[in-house]
Design a protein around this motif. Structure first.
Motif, PDB file in Angstrom:
ATOM      1  N   GLY A 218       1.141  72.876 -60.543  1.00 49.56           N
ATOM      2  CA  GLY A 218       1.475  74.258 -60.233  1.00 49.56           C
ATOM      3  C   GLY A 218       0.306  75.210 -60.336  1.00 49.56           C
ATOM      4  O   GLY A 218       0.486  76.392 -60.624  1.00 49.56           O
ATOM      5  N   VAL A 219      -0.897  74.717 -60.084  1.00 48.04           N
ATOM      6  CA  VAL A 219      -2.052  75.607 -59.983  1.00 48.04           C
ATOM      7  C   VAL A 219      -1.923  76.476 -58.723  1.00 48.04           C
ATOM      8  O   VAL A 219      -2.358  77.621 -58.699  1.00 48.04           O
ATOM      9  CB  VAL A 219      -3.355  74.775 -59.988  1.00 48.04           C
ATOM     10  N   HIS A 220      -1.292  75.913 -57.691  1.00 46.31           N
ATOM     11  CA  HIS A 220      -1.047  76.638 -56.446  1.00 46.31           C
ATOM     12  C   HIS A 220       0.464  76.732 -56.197  1.00 46.31           C
ATOM     13  O   HIS A 220       1.231  75.876 -56.645  1.00 46.31           O
ATOM     14  CB  HIS A 220      -1.688  75.920 -55.253  1.00 46.31           C
ATOM     15  N   GLY A 221       0.864  77.722 -55.441  1.00 51.70           N
ATOM     16  CA  GLY A 221       2.244  77.811 -54.990  1.00 51.70           C
ATOM     17  C   GLY A 221       2.495  76.865 -53.826  1.00 51.70           C
ATOM     18  O   GLY A 221       1.580  76.496 -53.097  1.00 51.70           O
ATOM     19  N   GLY A 222       3.748  76.462 -53.649  1.00 51.40           N
ATOM     20  CA  GLY A 222       4.125  75.635 -52.506  1.00 51.40           C
ATOM     21  C   GLY A 222       3.713  74.188 -52.614  1.00 51.40           C
ATOM     22  O   GLY A 222       3.853  73.433 -51.651  1.00 51.40           O
ATOM     23  N   GLU A 223       3.207  73.759 -53.793  1.00 52.67           N
ATOM     24  CA  GLU A 223       2.779  72.372 -53.989  1.00 52.67           C
ATOM     25  C   GLU A 223       3.749  71.739 -54.990  1.00 52.67           C
ATOM     26  O   GLU A 223       3.561  71.815 -56.195  1.00 52.67           O
ATOM     27  CB  GLU A 223       1.331  72.315 -54.470  1.00 52.67           C
ATOM     28  N   PHE A 224       4.785  71.098 -54.457  1.00 55.96           N
ATOM     29  CA  PHE A 224       5.936  70.774 -55.284  1.00 55.96           C
ATOM     30  C   PHE A 224       5.900  69.388 -55.917  1.00 55.96           C
ATOM     31  O   PHE A 224       6.518  69.187 -56.971  1.00 55.96           O
ATOM     32  CB  PHE A 224       7.221  70.940 -54.468  1.00 55.96           C
ATOM     33  N   SER A 225       5.245  68.420 -55.306  1.00 57.90           N
ATOM     34  CA  SER A 225       5.294  67.045 -55.833  1.00 57.90           C
ATOM     35  C   SER A 225       4.770  66.978 -57.257  1.00 57.90           C
ATOM     36  O   SER A 225       5.361  66.330 -58.128  1.00 57.90           O
ATOM     37  CB  SER A 225       4.494  66.101 -54.934  1.00 57.90           C
ATOM     38  N   GLY A 226       3.634  67.638 -57.503  1.00 62.99           N
ATOM     39  CA  GLY A 226       3.042  67.588 -58.832  1.00 62.99           C
ATOM     40  C   GLY A 226       3.887  68.285 -59.876  1.00 62.99           C
ATOM     41  O   GLY A 226       4.030  67.805 -61.011  1.00 62.99           O
ATOM     42  N   ILE A 227       4.464  69.441 -59.507  1.00 60.79           N
ATOM     43  CA  ILE A 227       5.320  70.177 -60.438  1.00 60.79           C
ATOM     44  C   ILE A 227       6.524  69.319 -60.822  1.00 60.79           C
ATOM     45  O   ILE A 227       6.894  69.220 -62.003  1.00 60.79           O
ATOM     46  CB  ILE A 227       5.771  71.509 -59.816  1.00 60.79           C
ATOM     47  N   ASP A 228       7.134  68.684 -59.835  1.00 64.36           N
ATOM     48  CA  ASP A 228       8.291  67.822 -60.070  1.00 64.36           C
ATOM     49  C   ASP A 228       7.903  66.659 -60.979  1.00 64.36           C
ATOM     50  O   ASP A 228       8.584  66.372 -61.980  1.00 64.36           O
ATOM     51  CB  ASP A 228       8.810  67.316 -58.723  1.00 64.36           C
ATOM     52  N   ALA A 229       6.792  65.995 -60.669  1.00 65.88           N
ATOM     53  CA  ALA A 229       6.380  64.822 -61.448  1.00 65.88           C
ATOM     54  C   ALA A 229       6.024  65.207 -62.880  1.00 65.88           C
ATOM     55  O   ALA A 229       6.392  64.506 -63.836  1.00 65.88           O
ATOM     56  CB  ALA A 229       5.204  64.132 -60.777  1.00 65.88           C
ATOM     57  N   ALA A 230       5.308  66.315 -63.055  1.00 67.34           N
ATOM     58  CA  ALA A 230       4.925  66.734 -64.404  1.00 67.34           C
ATOM     59  C   ALA A 230       6.158  67.074 -65.240  1.00 67.34           C
ATOM     60  O   ALA A 230       6.222  66.748 -66.437  1.00 67.34           O
ATOM     61  CB  ALA A 230       3.993  67.941 -64.333  1.00 67.34           C
ATOM     62  N   THR A 231       7.145  67.698 -64.621  1.00 70.29           N
ATOM     63  CA  THR A 231       8.375  68.043 -65.334  1.00 70.29           C
ATOM     64  C   THR A 231       9.141  66.787 -65.725  1.00 70.29           C
ATOM     65  O   THR A 231       9.687  66.688 -66.843  1.00 70.29           O
ATOM     66  CB  THR A 231       9.240  68.964 -64.463  1.00 70.29           C
ATOM     67  N   ARG A 232       9.199  65.815 -64.818  1.00 72.52           N
ATOM     68  CA  ARG A 232       9.860  64.543 -65.135  1.00 72.52           C
ATOM     69  C   ARG A 232       9.141  63.831 -66.280  1.00 72.52           C
ATOM     70  O   ARG A 232       9.786  63.300 -67.205  1.00 72.52           O
ATOM     71  CB  ARG A 232       9.872  63.642 -63.901  1.00 72.52           C
ATOM     72  N   LEU A 233       7.805  63.813 -66.226  1.00 67.86           N
ATOM     73  CA  LEU A 233       7.039  63.140 -67.266  1.00 67.86           C
ATOM     74  C   LEU A 233       7.247  63.812 -68.626  1.00 67.86           C
ATOM     75  O   LEU A 233       7.381  63.141 -69.658  1.00 67.86           O
ATOM     76  CB  LEU A 233       5.553  63.138 -66.907  1.00 67.86           C
ATOM     77  N   ALA A 234       7.307  65.147 -68.632  1.00 63.12           N
ATOM     78  CA  ALA A 234       7.519  65.880 -69.884  1.00 63.12           C
ATOM     79  C   ALA A 234       8.855  65.505 -70.521  1.00 63.12           C
ATOM     80  O   ALA A 234       8.971  65.444 -71.749  1.00 63.12           O
ATOM     81  CB  ALA A 234       7.460  67.387 -69.627  1.00 63.12           C
ATOM     82  N   ALA A 235       9.861  65.245 -69.698  1.00 67.40           N
ATOM     83  CA  ALA A 235      11.169  64.858 -70.223  1.00 67.40           C
ATOM     84  C   ALA A 235      11.164  63.414 -70.731  1.00 67.40           C
ATOM     85  O   ALA A 235      11.870  63.079 -71.688  1.00 67.40           O
ATOM     86  CB  ALA A 235      12.234  65.038 -69.147  1.00 67.40           C
ATOM     87  N   LEU A 236      10.360  62.555 -70.102  1.00 66.62           N
ATOM     88  CA  LEU A 236      10.398  61.125 -70.403  1.00 66.62           C
ATOM     89  C   LEU A 236       9.580  60.732 -71.627  1.00 66.62           C
ATOM     90  O   LEU A 236       9.981  59.855 -72.394  1.00 66.62           O
ATOM     91  CB  LEU A 236       9.885  60.328 -69.193  1.00 66.62           C
ATOM     92  N   LEU A 237       8.417  61.346 -71.811  1.00 67.14           N
ATOM     93  CA  LEU A 237       7.497  60.896 -72.859  1.00 67.14           C
ATOM     94  C   LEU A 237       8.063  61.160 -74.247  1.00 67.14           C
ATOM     95  O   LEU A 237       8.519  62.267 -74.538  1.00 67.14           O
ATOM     96  CB  LEU A 237       6.150  61.611 -72.729  1.00 67.14           C
ATOM     97  N   GLU A 238       7.998  60.157 -75.095  1.00 69.36           N
ATOM     98  CA  GLU A 238       8.459  60.303 -76.475  1.00 69.36           C
ATOM     99  C   GLU A 238       7.325  59.968 -77.430  1.00 69.36           C
ATOM    100  O   GLU A 238       6.518  59.063 -77.162  1.00 69.36           O
ATOM    101  CB  GLU A 238       9.658  59.391 -76.739  1.00 69.36           C
TER     102      GLU A 238
ATOM    103  N   HIS B  73      -1.935  68.214 -57.539  1.00 72.73           N
ATOM    104  CA  HIS B  73      -1.802  69.104 -56.388  1.00 72.73           C
ATOM    105  C   HIS B  73      -1.034  68.396 -55.278  1.00 72.73           C
ATOM    106  O   HIS B  73      -0.785  67.197 -55.336  1.00 72.73           O
ATOM    107  CB  HIS B  73      -3.184  69.525 -55.865  1.00 72.73           C
ATOM    108  N   SER B  74      -0.682  69.159 -54.248  1.00 70.46           N
ATOM    109  CA  SER B  74       0.017  68.631 -53.087  1.00 70.46           C
ATOM    110  C   SER B  74      -0.448  69.389 -51.854  1.00 70.46           C
ATOM    111  O   SER B  74      -1.081  70.446 -51.959  1.00 70.46           O
ATOM    112  CB  SER B  74       1.540  68.819 -53.229  1.00 70.46           C
ATOM    113  N   GLY B  75      -0.106  68.851 -50.699  1.00 67.01           N
ATOM    114  CA  GLY B  75      -0.297  69.618 -49.479  1.00 67.01           C
ATOM    115  C   GLY B  75       0.684  70.780 -49.473  1.00 67.01           C
ATOM    116  O   GLY B  75       1.890  70.582 -49.674  1.00 67.01           O
ATOM    117  N   GLY B  76       0.180  71.995 -49.258  1.00 66.87           N
ATOM    118  CA  GLY B  76       1.026  73.186 -49.276  1.00 66.87           C
ATOM    119  C   GLY B  76       1.938  73.262 -48.069  1.00 66.87           C
ATOM    120  O   GLY B  76       1.992  72.358 -47.227  1.00 66.87           O
TER     121      GLY B  76
END
Length: 329
Positions: free
Chosen positions: A54-74, A143-146
């Motif tokens: 989420g360094v840039h707007g409109g780049e969703f894959s990384g935001i989604d993956a980082a959020t999933r990883l934050a939930a998974l890691l213990e 990052h992702s393609g915007g």
């Protein structure tokens, strides 16, 4: 560096064996942005790894993956510490859909490591560096393609001339399961991973997804790739992935618009082009004047503009050429 004390970021903390989720306020001068963070402090000592999206707007894959990883890691599976920031630039992510911030029109990934006395985006870059990058032993920026950008997945990093640092960075890049790795021949510029490399932090840029798409399968694949990186760094005891056969590239040329008008490209991401090849046309809607755009170098197009409207300086395509060697190995 091995860490096994409390994990402190601003007023957030996680003891060894603990996991903390919350936000920290970043003072941008004219306003405050709330930066979401997940701190995972492992039960075993090890390195500190920073992951941002989420360094840039409109780049969703990384935001989604980082959020999933934050939930998974213990914490009980972590050796060391993991800091995850899924939305590093909230104004651009929530109020904009392009690379620039709606606060000041600045692309934050051109001004790292920032300026604590500068404009809002420069202050945010400085905050991210002082709170997150400083103290990290490795850094992954997602990052992702915007929304107006086609893109072929790749990993990027910068050569620093430090053999040990470059080797560790190349090793991280090879652990993601993405076959195309593009390196820059120096660590100049205001990109987050370049600025981190200048500070001696092995840092990689990960580009996955395009056109602002949200794709759950792509996000899950990226999470798998991040597990591969964390395993390679010794943070997780994951079974090592078989190395993807990496193709090494070096950036050869960027193509920018010299005119205002409507952009009609004649290429796709991943296309190979020859020097001088016609890449598209910029048409003036007022009088139909046509400005032809040609490839300044031979190579493969890894990302390109798909928006219809462009102004002078708009990036139309980026071309990489096969690397003469695979650095860091």
């Amino acid at each position: 560096m091995t860490t096994h004390g409390p994990l402190l970021v601003g007023t957030l903390s996680a003891e060894p064996g603990g996991k903390t989720r919350g936000t920290l306020p970043a003072d941008l001068g004219t306003l405050t942005a709330d930066i979401p963070l997940t701190l995972v402090n492992g039960t075993h000592p090890g390195p500190r790894v920073l992951i941002t999206a989420g360094v840039h707007g409109g780049e969703f894959s990384g935001i989604d993956a980082a959020t999933r990883l934050a939930a998974l890691l213990e914490p009980d599976e972590v050796h060391g510490q993991v800091v995850i920031c899924p939305v590093a630039n909230p104004p651009a992510v929530y109020q904009g859909r392009l690379g620039i911030s709606p606060l000041d029109g600045v692309n934050i990934n051109r001004v790292f490591p920032g300026d604590p006395e500068g404009g809002p985006t420069e202050r945010l870059a400085a905050w991210l560096f002082s709170h997150l990058v400083d103290g990290a032993d490795a850094y992954v920026d997602l990052h992702s393609g915007g929304i107006d950008e086609v893109l072929k997945n790749f990993v990027g990093y910068r050569l620093t001339g430090d053999p040990d640092l470059d080797a560790k960075t190349a090793d991280m890049a090879g652990a993601l399961g993405i076959e195309d790795v593009i390196f820059g021949t120096n660590a100049d510029g205001g990109n987050s991973h370049a600025a981190a490399a200048r500070q001696g932090v092995p840092a990689i840029l990960v580009e996955t997804g395009q056109l602002g798409e949200r794709d759950a399968d792509a996000a899950r694949r990226l999470v798998d790739g991040l597990y591969g990186v964390l395993g390679r760094l010794g943070v997780l005891e994951t079974k090592p992935q078989d190395d993807t056969a990496v193709r090494a590239w070096v950036w050869a040329a960027g193509v920018v618009s010299e005119a205002t008008g409507l952009w009609y490209p004649e290429f796709g991401a991943g296309d190979d082009v020859t020097q001088g090849q016609l890449l598209g046309r910029v048409i003036d809607p007022a009088d139909g004047t046509e400005h032809k755009v040609h490839a300044p170098a031979a190579g493969r197009i890894f990302y390109g503009m798909r928006g219809l409207t462009v102004a002078p300086g708009a990036e139309l395509a980026a071309i990489a050429a096969p690397a003469p060697l695979d650095p860091g190995h």
